[in-house]
Scaffold this active site. Structure first.
Site, PDB file in Angstrom:
ATOM      1  N   ASN A   1       9.619   2.001 -10.104  1.00 41.74           N
ATOM      2  CA  ASN A   1       8.800   2.971  -9.374  1.00 41.74           C
ATOM      3  C   ASN A   1       9.527   4.308  -9.175  1.00 41.74           C
ATOM      4  OD1 ASN A   1       6.246   3.471  -8.353  1.00 41.74           O
ATOM      5  ND2 ASN A   1       6.869   3.045  -6.235  1.00 41.74           N
ATOM      6  N   ARG A   2      10.555   4.533  -9.995  1.00 42.22           N
ATOM      7  CA  ARG A   2      11.248   5.831 -10.018  1.00 42.22           C
ATOM      8  C   ARG A   2      11.397   6.313 -11.465  1.00 42.22           C
ATOM      9  NH1 ARG A   2      10.542   4.588  -5.543  1.00 42.22           N
ATOM     10  NH2 ARG A   2      11.856   4.744  -3.694  1.00 42.22           N
TER      11      ARG A   2
ATOM     12  N   HIS B   1       7.974  -4.127  -7.987  1.00 42.86           N
ATOM     13  CA  HIS B   1       9.259  -4.536  -7.424  1.00 42.86           C
ATOM     14  C   HIS B   1       9.286  -6.060  -7.306  1.00 42.86           C
ATOM     15  CE1 HIS B   1       9.461  -0.276  -5.652  1.00 42.86           C
ATOM     16  NE2 HIS B   1      10.236  -0.346  -6.724  1.00 42.86           N
ATOM     17  N   ALA B   2      10.309  -6.649  -7.917  1.00 40.05           N
ATOM     18  CA  ALA B   2      10.328  -8.092  -8.119  1.00 40.05           C
ATOM     19  C   ALA B   2      10.226  -8.909  -6.833  1.00 40.05           C
ATOM     20  CB  ALA B   2      11.595  -8.455  -8.876  1.00 40.05           C
ATOM     21  N   ARG B   3      10.976  -8.521  -5.808  1.00 33.34           N
ATOM     22  CA  ARG B   3      11.081  -9.378  -4.624  1.00 33.34           C
ATOM     23  C   ARG B   3       9.866  -9.333  -3.723  1.00 33.34           C
ATOM     24  NH1 ARG B   3      15.884  -5.614  -2.086  1.00 33.34           N
ATOM     25  NH2 ARG B   3      14.656  -3.745  -1.699  1.00 33.34           N
ATOM     26  N   GLU B   4       8.919  -8.456  -3.999  1.00 32.34           N
ATOM     27  CA  GLU B   4       7.756  -8.295  -3.132  1.00 32.34           C
ATOM     28  C   GLU B   4       6.668  -9.284  -3.548  1.00 32.34           C
ATOM     29  OE1 GLU B   4       7.051  -4.075  -3.600  1.00 32.34           O
ATOM     30  OE2 GLU B   4       9.070  -3.590  -2.916  1.00 32.34           O
TER      31      GLU B   4
ATOM     32  N   HIS C   1       2.589  -3.114  -3.057  1.00 32.79           N
ATOM     33  CA  HIS C   1       3.992  -3.297  -2.697  1.00 32.79           C
ATOM     34  C   HIS C   1       4.085  -4.000  -1.349  1.00 32.79           C
ATOM     35  CE1 HIS C   1       5.896  -0.454  -5.645  1.00 32.79           C
ATOM     36  NE2 HIS C   1       4.642  -0.026  -5.713  1.00 32.79           N
ATOM     37  N   ALA C   2       5.328  -4.228  -0.920  1.00 32.18           N
ATOM     38  CA  ALA C   2       5.581  -4.736   0.423  1.00 32.18           C
ATOM     39  C   ALA C   2       6.982  -4.274   0.795  1.00 32.18           C
ATOM     40  CB  ALA C   2       5.524  -6.266   0.446  1.00 32.18           C
ATOM     41  N   TYR C   3       7.359  -4.157   2.067  1.00 31.35           N
ATOM     42  CA  TYR C   3       6.460  -4.409   3.163  1.00 31.35           C
ATOM     43  C   TYR C   3       6.516  -3.194   4.068  1.00 31.35           C
ATOM     44  CZ  TYR C   3      11.016  -5.363   5.301  1.00 31.35           C
ATOM     45  OH  TYR C   3      12.321  -5.247   5.702  1.00 31.35           O
TER      46      TYR C   3
ATOM     47  N   ARG D   1      15.092  -6.316  -7.090  1.00 29.12           N
ATOM     48  CA  ARG D   1      13.999  -5.347  -7.011  1.00 29.12           C
ATOM     49  C   ARG D   1      13.649  -4.724  -8.366  1.00 29.12           C
ATOM     50  NH1 ARG D   1      12.255  -0.850  -3.448  1.00 29.12           N
ATOM     51  NH2 ARG D   1      12.437   1.136  -4.520  1.00 29.12           N
TER      52      ARG D   1
ATOM     53  N   GLU E   1       1.424  -0.842   1.021  1.00 25.45           N
ATOM     54  CA  GLU E   1       2.603  -1.589   1.446  1.00 25.45           C
ATOM     55  C   GLU E   1       2.055  -2.681   2.346  1.00 25.45           C
ATOM     56  OE1 GLU E   1       5.791  -1.274   0.696  1.00 25.45           O
ATOM     57  OE2 GLU E   1       5.907   0.709  -0.224  1.00 25.45           O
TER      58      GLU E   1
ATOM     59  N   TYR F   1       8.565   8.078   2.865  1.00 24.35           N
ATOM     60  CA  TYR F   1       9.692   8.949   2.563  1.00 24.35           C
ATOM     61  C   TYR F   1       9.403   9.690   1.264  1.00 24.35           C
ATOM     62  CZ  TYR F   1      10.843   4.591   0.075  1.00 24.35           C
ATOM     63  OH  TYR F   1      10.792   3.459  -0.679  1.00 24.35           O
TER      64      TYR F   1
HETATM   65 ZN   LIG Z   1       7.795  -1.915  -3.736  1.00 22.17          ZN
END
Ligand SMILES: [Zn+2]
Ligand SMILES: *[C@@H]1O[C@H](CO)[C@@H](O)[C@H](O)[C@H]1NC(C)=O
Ligand SMILES: *[C@@H]1O[C@H](CO)[C@@H](O)[C@H](O)[C@H]1NC(C)=O
Ligand SMILES: *[C@@H]1O[C@H](CO)[C@@H](O)[C@H](O)[C@H]1NC(C)=O
Ligand SMILES: *[C@@H]1O[C@H](CO)[C@@H](O)[C@H](O)[C@H]1NC(C)=O
Length: 438
Positions: free
Chosen positions: A272-273, A197-200, A325-327, A255, A399, A377
């Site tokens: 990631n999906r 995920h880009a923003r992490e 990943h984060a967060y 993301r 995370e 989740y």
């Molecule tokens: Zn992520």
């Protein structure tokens, strides 16, 4: 637009120091990312009943909010919370609704643009203090990370080999760094990826940190020596290269990947999906404009396909899959897509338990751990579930910090403590899988 480590201009070097400081402290009129987050807020939603959660779900869908983690998608039962990034024009509506409906909330970030600019002005000052050597306590652009990989490939050829496993949607190379002492004999391996995920941004920073620590302590630390002598590590510092680049140049909170869709203007798929494991079921969206869009078909994204192909080819000797990943401060293992216990649960569970204890021993930072479905989740089509289903016995998703105070804008000051504690957890998991369990 550019707030990288580059000098502002040639003449800057000749300015008196005091003037230079003023220049740094007052970014002036130019706003980062074209001032696109001015007035945006990040709000933590804390529904206490199913009705409240459902009402919020509807509201957030209408307002097209950007869901930040830790996102429970409004499951009230666990007392979980959801952080949302809401554009300026929607925040009035949302706040009025929350007050009217008497739903608990907390404003985490009052003005996202201001917070972002404050964070990056701190960055500029820090960067200037390290003009020589490589600084692992700053976030690096994609170009810098790729240069770093090539540099290590040249200077540490005994322990490192860099290669490409394919090309991204926009044609960038997908580089993997293989780390470990070369050996003719059979060696097991660990796969580590960061930046799905880009923003992490803390993810890629950790991948770089891991390599640095390995090179620095290989001779002095018996545990690290054992790791590099007995295992290969395949490390992919930036999985989603296009998205990561975009998060530096255009949208800090991007993301997804950057692929185009034939019928919609929205771009990108949640990498990631997009994996072929209960693909596009619960916790994934079929709509291209959503942040959890699963894509037109499994492995539609060239980045996902390249990694899946590599893992399929090497699955016999890859013993662990670790994804950063984060967060949320969590250590997750399968399943993501269903509430069920994996076979050999006790082995994986005890690895996770020891790892979070090792992590906590450094600064007292608490991580929750458990199956992703019940701890975070339910989400389908994740890389972790896919790796597990394809025969890799230890698969984990980290995370990293924090739990929402800074969120994706984790300050660079916290790179070192975050990576230091995470390092211990990763070493612990690695030693565990060398010693015990199948
Ligand atoms: Zn992520
Ligand atoms: C806010 O503005 C965007 C684009 O400027 C628009 O698409 C959206 O519908 C607006 N939202 C509200 C709640 O007015
Ligand atoms: C890394 O170095 C090897 C030589 O040691 C070279 O063959 C290889 O092409 C290099 N990798 C990249 C990605 O340039
Ligand atoms: C792993 O962590 C546990 C505590 O959780 C500790 O007892 C053990 O020594 C650690 N092992 C390594 C190799 O770090
Ligand atoms: C579980 O452990 C057994 C050996 O204890 C091993 O043969 C089997 O492959 C493991 N299963 C999984 C899914 O890892």
């Amino acid at each position: 637009m550019t707030f990288l480590r580059k000098p502002r201009s040639r003449t800057a070097a000749f300015l008196p120091l005091s003037l230079l400081f003023l220049k740094i402290l007052q970014p002036g009129h130019s706003h980062l990312y074209s001032n696109r987050y001015a007035g945006d807020k990040v709000i933590r939603l804390i529904p206490s009943t199913e009705e409240e959660a459902n009402a919020l779900k509807k509201m957030c869908h209408q307002l097209k909010v950007d869901l930040w983690q830790p996102s429970s998608i409004f499951h009230v039962s666990k007392g979980a919370v959801t952080d949302v990034h809401i554009p300026k024009n929607g925040s009035q509506v949302l706040l009025a609704f929350l007050q009217e409906a008497n739903i608990q909330y907390k404003i985490l970030i009052e003005d996202l643009q201001k917070t972002l600019e404050k964070a990056s002005s701190l960055r500029t000052q820090r960067n200037r203090r390290y003009l020589s050597g490589y600084n692992y306590e700053v976030y690096h652009s994609l170009e810098e990370i790729q240069n770093w990989m090539h540099h290590l490939n040249k200077t540490h050829s005994g322990l490192i080999h860099v290669f490409s496993i394919g090309k991204s949607y926009e044609g960038r190379s997908l580089f993997v760094l293989k780390l470990g002492r070369r050996s003719r004999t059979y060696k097991r391996a660990v796969w580590i990826d960061c930046g799905i995920h880009a923003r992490e941004w803390i993810g890629p920073a950790f991948c770089q940190w891991f390599v640095k620590e390995a090179l620095l302590t290989y001779r002095s630390d018996p545990i690290m020596r054992k790791m590099l002598n007995h295992l290969y590590f395949y490390i992919m510092p930036v999985f989603n290269v296009d998205g990561y680049h975009f998060s530096w140049t255009s949208d800090r909170f991007w993301r997804k990947t950057r692929s185009r869709n034939s019928r919609f203007r929205c771009r990108g798929v949640d990498a990631n999906r997009n994996w072929k494991v209960k693909w596009c079921d619960e916790g994934a969206s079929m709509h291209p404009c959503d942040d959890t869009y699963c894509g037109p078909f499994p492995e539609s994204e060239p980045e996902v396909k390249a990694v899946a192909t590599f893992l399929r080819k090497h699955r016999k000797h890859i013993r662990a899959y670790l994804s950063f990943h984060a967060y949320a401060q969590m250590l997750l293992y399968p399943y993501s897509y269903k509430y069920a216990t994996i076979p050999n649960f006790s082995c994986v569970e005890s690895a996770a338990y020891k790892a979070v204890n090792a992590l906590r021993s450094v600064y007292g930072v608490q991580y929750r751990y458990g199956p992703a479905s019940s701890t975070l989740y339910v989400s389908s089509g994740s890389s972790m579930d896919w790796a597990y289903k394809n025969g890799i016995p230890y698969t984990f998703a980290f995370e990293l910090r924090d739990t929402g105070h800074f969120g994706f804008l984790l300050p660079e000051m916290l790179i070192k403590p975050t990576c230091t504690e995470t390092m211990l957890a990763v070493k612990n998991i690695t030693i565990h899988l060398l010693k015990e369990c199948p």
